[in-house]
Design a protein around this motif. Structure first.
Motif, PDB file in Angstrom:
ATOM      1  N   TYR A  66       0.847  -1.205   0.000  1.00 35.70           N
ATOM      2  CA  TYR A  66       0.000   0.000   0.000  1.00 35.70           C
ATOM      3  C   TYR A  66       0.877   1.247   0.000  1.00 35.70           C
ATOM      4  O   TYR A  66       1.947   1.276   0.616  1.00 35.70           O
ATOM      5  CB  TYR A  66      -0.842   0.081   1.279  1.00 35.70           C
ATOM      6  N   THR A  67       0.367   2.285  -0.657  1.00 35.13           N
ATOM      7  CA  THR A  67       1.008   3.603  -0.531  1.00 35.13           C
ATOM      8  C   THR A  67      -0.037   4.534   0.096  1.00 35.13           C
ATOM      9  O   THR A  67      -1.159   4.097   0.389  1.00 35.13           O
ATOM     10  CB  THR A  67       1.419   4.184  -1.900  1.00 35.13           C
ATOM     11  N   ALA A  68       0.309   5.791   0.238  1.00 36.62           N
ATOM     12  CA  ALA A  68      -0.704   6.765   0.675  1.00 36.62           C
ATOM     13  C   ALA A  68      -1.852   6.731  -0.342  1.00 36.62           C
ATOM     14  O   ALA A  68      -1.619   6.527  -1.540  1.00 36.62           O
ATOM     15  CB  ALA A  68      -0.085   8.157   0.722  1.00 36.62           C
ATOM     16  N   SER A 271      -8.689   2.552  -2.568  1.00 39.35           N
ATOM     17  CA  SER A 271      -7.396   2.923  -1.953  1.00 39.35           C
ATOM     18  C   SER A 271      -6.428   3.466  -2.996  1.00 39.35           C
ATOM     19  O   SER A 271      -6.863   3.995  -4.007  1.00 39.35           O
ATOM     20  CB  SER A 271      -6.780   1.737  -1.197  1.00 39.35           C
ATOM     21  N   ASN A 272      -5.129   3.284  -2.749  1.00 38.21           N
ATOM     22  CA  ASN A 272      -4.149   3.887  -3.672  1.00 38.21           C
ATOM     23  C   ASN A 272      -4.191   3.205  -5.041  1.00 38.21           C
ATOM     24  O   ASN A 272      -4.496   2.018  -5.140  1.00 38.21           O
ATOM     25  CB  ASN A 272      -2.743   3.766  -3.087  1.00 38.21           C
ATOM     26  N   PRO A 273      -3.833   3.973  -6.101  1.00 37.45           N
ATOM     27  CA  PRO A 273      -3.615   3.288  -7.380  1.00 37.45           C
ATOM     28  C   PRO A 273      -2.403   2.371  -7.251  1.00 37.45           C
ATOM     29  O   PRO A 273      -1.575   2.566  -6.356  1.00 37.45           O
ATOM     30  CB  PRO A 273      -3.363   4.433  -8.365  1.00 37.45           C
ATOM     31  N   SER A 274      -2.293   1.389  -8.124  1.00 33.89           N
ATOM     32  CA  SER A 274      -1.223   0.378  -8.047  1.00 33.89           C
ATOM     33  C   SER A 274       0.151   1.003  -7.788  1.00 33.89           C
ATOM     34  O   SER A 274       0.558   1.931  -8.494  1.00 33.89           O
ATOM     35  CB  SER A 274      -1.183  -0.396  -9.372  1.00 33.89           C
ATOM     36  N   SER A 275       0.843   0.479  -6.797  1.00 37.79           N
ATOM     37  CA  SER A 275       2.164   1.019  -6.432  1.00 37.79           C
ATOM     38  C   SER A 275       3.148   0.871  -7.597  1.00 37.79           C
ATOM     39  O   SER A 275       4.011   1.726  -7.814  1.00 37.79           O
ATOM     40  CB  SER A 275       2.702   0.287  -5.199  1.00 37.79           C
TER      41      SER A 275
END
Ligand SMILES: Cc1ncc(COP(=O)(O)O)c(C=O)c1O
Length: 401
Positions: A66-68, A271-275
């Motif tokens: 996960y990212t921000a 959530s975040n777009p793909s890291s």
């Protein structure tokens, strides 16, 4: 039984017609037909190698967590730099967000702001998804029909006439899908002058085709009229500029209160777009767009070849588009003609269906874009395949009486 279990909101939305055409093309291909799909809004060029490599490096470096939610700090900085360098728009980190494509950001912007009955002004021909997104947000689409004679551009008087006290958004898309129209600074200024007078209206600039232009300069509303910056969401993405449709990265810059709301919706949904895609996006945005000149040259050749083919067909005509990679072809001259087996072409849908059935070429009927009597041809496909498609269309049209 099963459909009875669907929520009422599903009655307000239709599947994307372009995705439906692609499904039909795939089904015909599986059934053994040689079908050419000119219905898909996607470049055939591979993602540039240095960008793809950044994704591979990210996987190997373990950037797989996960990212921000609105994207990593590095990606946000790349977005801020892009807006500043290319569009003269200055945002802080709290005013930009990355999402899973421009589509998700536009959807979330409408979900975050539209109350039941609020109006959203959309110029037709429009991108197929806008009205359905408005419907899902329980808003009312107010279509303003643009005309071929005006270069398919929204006229300031028509915009003024469409604004009411219930107007929440005006959606602007230049270069346009499906017409390829590109607004000059003067044309855009005429629209922003109207919008300046209506404080309650938000402006969504869908700039996804910014880099696909044939010589004409690009401008975006908040750049042309900085006094609108505080109520404009400028949306862009990597899909079309960098041939990265599958990577799913879009981004937006706008007022903090709105970007915060987009972030809340994203945090409770995707959530975040793909890291991995984020790592590639940083390299794409920071790395410049030097390769695009070559793409534009190739696309312009393809555009001209299809146009030449259209001009040879009695009953079809088309203006020279200034951007994007579509031709929006007038097919009114085909309506009323008869097929070899005696069927009458009643409208643009019938004509597109005829081309799919007989020529085995997939296109999208103009009604899907809110403008009957036209046909959208996407020409970002391999030269040889495109020539074959044109030949098939010419042969099929010659069989109509
Ligand atoms: C006008 C327009 N806006 C937005 C999008 C969505 O792009 P993305 O792939 O970034 O979701 C498209 C894609 O076809 C488009 O044509």
């Amino acid at each position: 039984m099963s459909t009875a279990l669907l929520a009422q909101r599903m009655r307000r939305v239709r599947p994307s017609p372009t995705a439906e055409i692609s499904d039909k093309v795939r089904a015909l291909t599986v059934a053994g037909h040689s079908v050419i799909n000119l219905g898909e809004g996607e470049l055939d060029f591979p993602t540039p190698a240095h960008i793809a490599q950044a994704g591979i490096v990210a996987i190997n470096a373990g950037e797989t967590k996960y990212t921000a939610v609105p994207g990593s700090a590095r990606l946000k900085q790349a977005i801020i730099d892009k807006f500043s360098r290319e569009n003269g728009l200055n945002f802080t980190a709290g005013e930009v967000i990355a999402g899973a494509g421009a589509k998700q950001l536009i959807f979330n912007a409408l979900m975050a702001t539209v109350n039941p009955g609020d109006e959203v002004i959309i110029a037709a021909p429009y991108w197929v998804s806008y009205p359905d997104m408005v419907a899902l947000a329980e808003g009312e689409t107010r279509v303003v029909q643009c005309h071929e004679g005006d270069g398919w551009k929204l006229q300031p008087e028509a915009l003024e006439a469409a604004i009411t006290e219930r107007t929440r958004w005006v959606l602007l898309n230049s270069p346009s899908n499906p017409t390829g129209a590109v607004y000059s600074e003067t044309e855009m200024k005429a629209l922003t002058d109207v919008l300046l007078r209506h404080e309650q209206v938000l402006i969504l600039a869908d700039d996804i085709y910014e880099h696909t232009r044939y010589g004409k300069a690009f401008c975006t509303p908040a750049q042309v009229e900085p006094r609108l910056l505080h109520r404009t969401l400028t949306v862009n993405g990597l899909s079309k500029a960098f041939s990265m449709t599958g990577w799913r990265i879009g981004y937006a810059g706008g007022p903090k209160w709105l970007v915060d709301a987009l972030q809340v919706l994203q945090s409770q949904s995707t959530s975040n777009p793909s890291s991995i895609s984020q790592a590639a996006a940083i390299v794409a945005l920071d790395g410049g767009t030097g390769f695009i000149d070559d793409w534009i040259e190739r696309l312009a050749c393809r555009r001209d070849r299809v146009l030449a083919s259209i001009e040879r067909i009695v009953g079809l005509s088309c203006q020279l588009p200034e951007g994007a990679f579509y031709l929006f072809v007038n097919c009114q001259g085909m309506v009323g003609k008869q097929t070899a087996d005696g069927r009458v072409i009643a409208d643009d849908f019938d004509f597109a269906s005829y081309l799919l059935d007989v020529a085995k070429v997939g296109t999208v009927h103009g009604s899907a874009f809110g403008t009957p009597g036209y046909l959208r041809i996407a020409y970002a496909v391999d030269d040889r395949v495109l020539d074959e498609a044109c030949q098939r269309i010419e042969t099929a049209c010659a069989q109509l009486r």
